[in-house]
Design a protein around this motif. Structure first.
Motif, PDB file in Angstrom:
ATOM      1  N   GLY A 177      16.875  19.039  19.010  1.00 21.07           N
ATOM      2  CA  GLY A 177      17.242  19.955  18.238  1.00 21.07           C
ATOM      3  C   GLY A 177      17.713  20.081  16.877  1.00 21.07           C
ATOM      4  O   GLY A 177      18.044  21.124  16.355  1.00 21.07           O
ATOM      5  N   VAL A 178      17.365  19.169  16.112  1.00 20.81           N
ATOM      6  CA  VAL A 178      17.460  18.895  14.833  1.00 20.81           C
ATOM      7  C   VAL A 178      16.517  19.969  13.814  1.00 20.81           C
ATOM      8  O   VAL A 178      15.086  19.980  14.361  1.00 20.81           O
ATOM      9  N   GLU A 179      17.006  20.744  13.224  1.00 23.81           N
ATOM     10  CA  GLU A 179      16.066  21.533  12.359  1.00 23.81           C
ATOM     11  C   GLU A 179      16.036  21.411  10.705  1.00 23.81           C
ATOM     12  O   GLU A 179      16.577  22.098  10.104  1.00 23.81           O
ATOM     13  N   PRO A 180      15.305  20.370  10.358  1.00 20.20           N
ATOM     14  CA  PRO A 180      15.519  20.009   8.888  1.00 20.20           C
ATOM     15  C   PRO A 180      14.747  21.196   7.973  1.00 20.20           C
ATOM     16  O   PRO A 180      13.852  21.696   8.379  1.00 20.20           O
ATOM     17  N   ARG A 181      15.342  21.042   6.849  1.00 19.10           N
ATOM     18  CA  ARG A 181      14.970  22.189   6.064  1.00 19.10           C
ATOM     19  C   ARG A 181      14.193  21.285   4.822  1.00 19.10           C
ATOM     20  O   ARG A 181      14.940  20.527   4.210  1.00 19.10           O
ATOM     21  N   ARG A 182      13.063  21.685   4.466  1.00 23.29           N
ATOM     22  CA  ARG A 182      12.328  20.872   3.231  1.00 23.29           C
ATOM     23  C   ARG A 182      12.973  21.324   2.019  1.00 23.29           C
ATOM     24  O   ARG A 182      13.236  22.392   1.772  1.00 23.29           O
ATOM     25  N   LEU A 183      13.141  20.166   1.061  1.00 24.30           N
ATOM     26  CA  LEU A 183      13.754  20.218  -0.322  1.00 24.30           C
ATOM     27  C   LEU A 183      12.594  19.998  -1.238  1.00 24.30           C
ATOM     28  O   LEU A 183      12.343  20.854  -2.103  1.00 24.30           O
ATOM     29  N   PHE A 184      12.053  18.787  -1.219  1.00 21.82           N
ATOM     30  CA  PHE A 184      11.079  18.664  -2.083  1.00 21.82           C
ATOM     31  C   PHE A 184      10.369  16.798  -1.918  1.00 21.82           C
ATOM     32  O   PHE A 184      10.858  16.300  -1.048  1.00 21.82           O
ATOM     33  N   LYS A 185       9.421  16.824  -2.565  1.00 24.93           N
ATOM     34  CA  LYS A 185       8.710  15.596  -2.299  1.00 24.93           C
ATOM     35  C   LYS A 185       8.582  14.776  -3.875  1.00 24.93           C
ATOM     36  O   LYS A 185       8.510  15.247  -4.854  1.00 24.93           O
ATOM     37  N   TRP A 189       5.772   4.659  -2.073  1.00 25.16           N
ATOM     38  CA  TRP A 189       5.531   5.627  -1.088  1.00 25.16           C
ATOM     39  C   TRP A 189       5.953   6.916  -1.331  1.00 25.16           C
ATOM     40  O   TRP A 189       6.724   7.200  -2.267  1.00 25.16           O
ATOM     41  N   TRP A 190       5.085   8.117  -0.834  1.00 22.81           N
ATOM     42  CA  TRP A 190       5.636   9.441  -1.231  1.00 22.81           C
ATOM     43  C   TRP A 190       6.787   9.741  -0.120  1.00 22.81           C
ATOM     44  O   TRP A 190       6.778   9.297   1.063  1.00 22.81           O
ATOM     45  N   CYS A 191       8.036  10.268  -0.751  1.00 20.53           N
ATOM     46  CA  CYS A 191       9.090  10.708   0.144  1.00 20.53           C
ATOM     47  C   CYS A 191       9.076  12.201   0.243  1.00 20.53           C
ATOM     48  O   CYS A 191       9.210  12.962  -0.852  1.00 20.53           O
ATOM     49  N   ASP A 192       9.253  12.507   1.364  1.00 21.29           N
ATOM     50  CA  ASP A 192       9.344  14.054   1.468  1.00 21.29           C
ATOM     51  C   ASP A 192      10.793  14.276   2.102  1.00 21.29           C
ATOM     52  O   ASP A 192      11.284  13.562   3.095  1.00 21.29           O
ATOM     53  N   LEU A 237       0.891  -1.093   0.105  1.00 17.36           N
ATOM     54  CA  LEU A 237      -0.030  -0.003  -0.026  1.00 17.36           C
ATOM     55  C   LEU A 237       0.795   1.251   0.013  1.00 17.36           C
ATOM     56  O   LEU A 237       2.055   1.339   0.769  1.00 17.36           O
ATOM     57  N   THR A 238       0.402   2.350  -0.781  1.00 18.76           N
ATOM     58  CA  THR A 238       1.153   3.365  -0.723  1.00 18.76           C
ATOM     59  C   THR A 238       1.029   4.510   0.506  1.00 18.76           C
ATOM     60  O   THR A 238      -0.272   4.370   1.034  1.00 18.76           O
ATOM     61  N   HIS A 239       2.147   4.783   1.022  1.00 14.14           N
ATOM     62  CA  HIS A 239       2.095   5.406   2.459  1.00 14.14           C
ATOM     63  C   HIS A 239       2.967   6.619   2.245  1.00 14.14           C
ATOM     64  O   HIS A 239       3.665   6.998   0.935  1.00 14.14           O
ATOM     65  N   ARG A 240       3.471   7.178   3.312  1.00 15.65           N
ATOM     66  CA  ARG A 240       4.340   8.407   3.581  1.00 15.65           C
ATOM     67  C   ARG A 240       5.349   7.857   4.274  1.00 15.65           C
ATOM     68  O   ARG A 240       5.520   7.238   5.286  1.00 15.65           O
ATOM     69  N   CYS A 241       6.740   8.597   3.724  1.00 16.66           N
ATOM     70  CA  CYS A 241       8.038   8.604   4.537  1.00 16.66           C
ATOM     71  C   CYS A 241       8.791   9.757   4.502  1.00 16.66           C
ATOM     72  O   CYS A 241       8.272  10.739   3.647  1.00 16.66           O
ATOM     73  N   VAL A 242       9.599  10.228   5.164  1.00 15.26           N
ATOM     74  CA  VAL A 242      10.437  11.099   5.143  1.00 15.26           C
ATOM     75  C   VAL A 242      11.982  10.854   5.125  1.00 15.26           C
ATOM     76  O   VAL A 242      12.427   9.804   5.618  1.00 15.26           O
ATOM     77  N   PHE A 243      12.757  11.525   4.480  1.00 12.07           N
ATOM     78  CA  PHE A 243      14.296  11.369   4.250  1.00 12.07           C
ATOM     79  C   PHE A 243      14.914  12.714   4.703  1.00 12.07           C
ATOM     80  O   PHE A 243      14.650  13.570   4.213  1.00 12.07           O
ATOM     81  N   ILE A 244      16.088  12.575   5.623  1.00  9.96           N
ATOM     82  CA  ILE A 244      16.670  13.903   5.991  1.00  9.96           C
ATOM     83  C   ILE A 244      18.269  13.368   5.611  1.00  9.96           C
ATOM     84  O   ILE A 244      18.719  12.469   6.312  1.00  9.96           O
ATOM     85  N   LEU A 245      18.762  14.260   4.919  1.00  6.16           N
ATOM     86  CA  LEU A 245      20.258  14.122   4.705  1.00  6.16           C
ATOM     87  C   LEU A 245      20.912  14.946   5.679  1.00  6.16           C
ATOM     88  O   LEU A 245      20.751  16.208   5.792  1.00  6.16           O
ATOM     89  N   ALA A 248       7.275  14.312  11.243  1.00 10.97           N
ATOM     90  CA  ALA A 248       8.037  13.018  11.228  1.00 10.97           C
ATOM     91  C   ALA A 248       9.248  13.351  11.003  1.00 10.97           C
ATOM     92  O   ALA A 248      10.114  12.427  11.329  1.00 10.97           O
ATOM     93  N   ALA A 249       9.665  14.405  10.202  1.00  8.80           N
ATOM     94  CA  ALA A 249      11.275  14.525   9.843  1.00  8.80           C
ATOM     95  C   ALA A 249      11.799  14.774  11.172  1.00  8.80           C
ATOM     96  O   ALA A 249      13.148  14.402  11.400  1.00  8.80           O
ATOM     97  N   VAL A 250      11.348  15.587  12.043  1.00  9.99           N
ATOM     98  CA  VAL A 250      12.021  16.229  13.205  1.00  9.99           C
ATOM     99  C   VAL A 250      12.191  14.947  14.155  1.00  9.99           C
ATOM    100  O   VAL A 250      13.300  14.553  14.607  1.00  9.99           O
ATOM    101  N   ARG A 251      11.045  14.219  14.181  1.00 11.90           N
ATOM    102  CA  ARG A 251      11.060  13.018  15.223  1.00 11.90           C
ATOM    103  C   ARG A 251      12.128  11.925  14.588  1.00 11.90           C
ATOM    104  O   ARG A 251      12.909  11.390  15.552  1.00 11.90           O
ATOM    105  N   GLU A 252      12.050  11.567  13.341  1.00 10.74           N
ATOM    106  CA  GLU A 252      12.877  10.497  12.932  1.00 10.74           C
ATOM    107  C   GLU A 252      14.436  10.987  12.924  1.00 10.74           C
ATOM    108  O   GLU A 252      15.122  10.175  13.400  1.00 10.74           O
ATOM    109  N   ALA A 253      14.551  12.272  12.644  1.00 11.32           N
ATOM    110  CA  ALA A 253      16.082  12.553  12.744  1.00 11.32           C
ATOM    111  C   ALA A 253      16.585  12.484  14.227  1.00 11.32           C
ATOM    112  O   ALA A 253      17.570  12.210  14.376  1.00 11.32           O
ATOM    113  N   GLU A 254      15.932  13.003  15.168  1.00  6.42           N
ATOM    114  CA  GLU A 254      16.044  13.123  16.543  1.00  6.42           C
ATOM    115  C   GLU A 254      16.101  11.433  16.955  1.00  6.42           C
ATOM    116  O   GLU A 254      17.230  11.379  17.657  1.00  6.42           O
TER     117      GLU A 254
END
Length: 189
Positions: free
Chosen positions: A108-116, A126-129, A46-54, A95-101
């Motif tokens: 204290g991680v402050e991710p900057r969004r790039l694209f989806k 899955w959708w990748c933000d 099933l299609t769902h959502r994910c986050v990726f933080i470089l 989710a990006a903050v939670r997963e990175a931390e």
């Protein structure tokens, strides 16, 4: 001195089963169509959502890690992103903050969004933000998520991509990231 701090790694004896985590199921336009447990989402494709933080350090090195052998998806594979699934009702940003931390074992991680983008490979969808962040302090990676880690230069990572097994969605996301940050018109290349 860093204003950030490391946090205790969660107790591996925690009874929470990742396969039981509730996720939003989405359509090809990233609209929520229902909810299902992660194990069912993976089993049924099933299609769902994910986050990726470089994550880079101030010297520009990239946090690269090997996933533990107990991961539901791509156990033991390498990844140049921290991240994971977006929980039911959770925003991509939270989710990006939670997963990175969680994965770095910090606060204290402050991710900057790039694209989806929509990742699709065989039955996987899955959708990748995608985000990027800089971290200037120590890390204490989550033992149940990260088996090994290091900070690699872009050149070192390029070499490892040819040698090591990386998660397929991470490879795709990193290719897209490099294309989006390339000087000039990438399509003219």
């Amino acid at each position: 001195m860093s204003e950030h701090s490391t946090v205790p790694v969660p107790d591996p004896a925690d009874p929470a089963d990742p396969a039981e985590e509730l996720l939003d199921v989405v359509d090809e336009h990233d609209r929520v169509t229902g909810q299902a447990k992660r194990g069912e989402v993976y089993r049924l494709g099933l299609t769902h959502r994910c986050v990726f933080i470089l994550v880079r350090n101030p010297q520009g090195r990239i946090f690269v890690h090997r996933r533990t052998d107990t991961k539901l998806f791509a156990p033991g594979a390498y990844d140049m992103f921290v991240g994971g699934v977006v929980g039911a009702g959770e925003t991509y940003r939270s989710a990006a903050v939670r997963e990175a931390e969680e994965e770095l074992g910090v606060r204290g991680v402050e991710p900057r969004r790039l694209f989806k983008f929509l990742f699709e490979q065989g039955p996987l969808s899955w959708w990748c933000d995608l985000y990027e962040a800089e971290w200037d302090g120590p890390v204490a990676p989550q033992a149940e998520e990260v088996a090994w880690h290091d900070w690699l230069t872009g050149e070192e990572l390029a070499g490892r991509l040819a040698e090591w097994e990386f998660v397929p969605d991470g490879r795709d996301a990193y290719r897209r990231y490099l294309e989006s940050t390339a000087p000039g018109d990438a399509a003219a290349g």
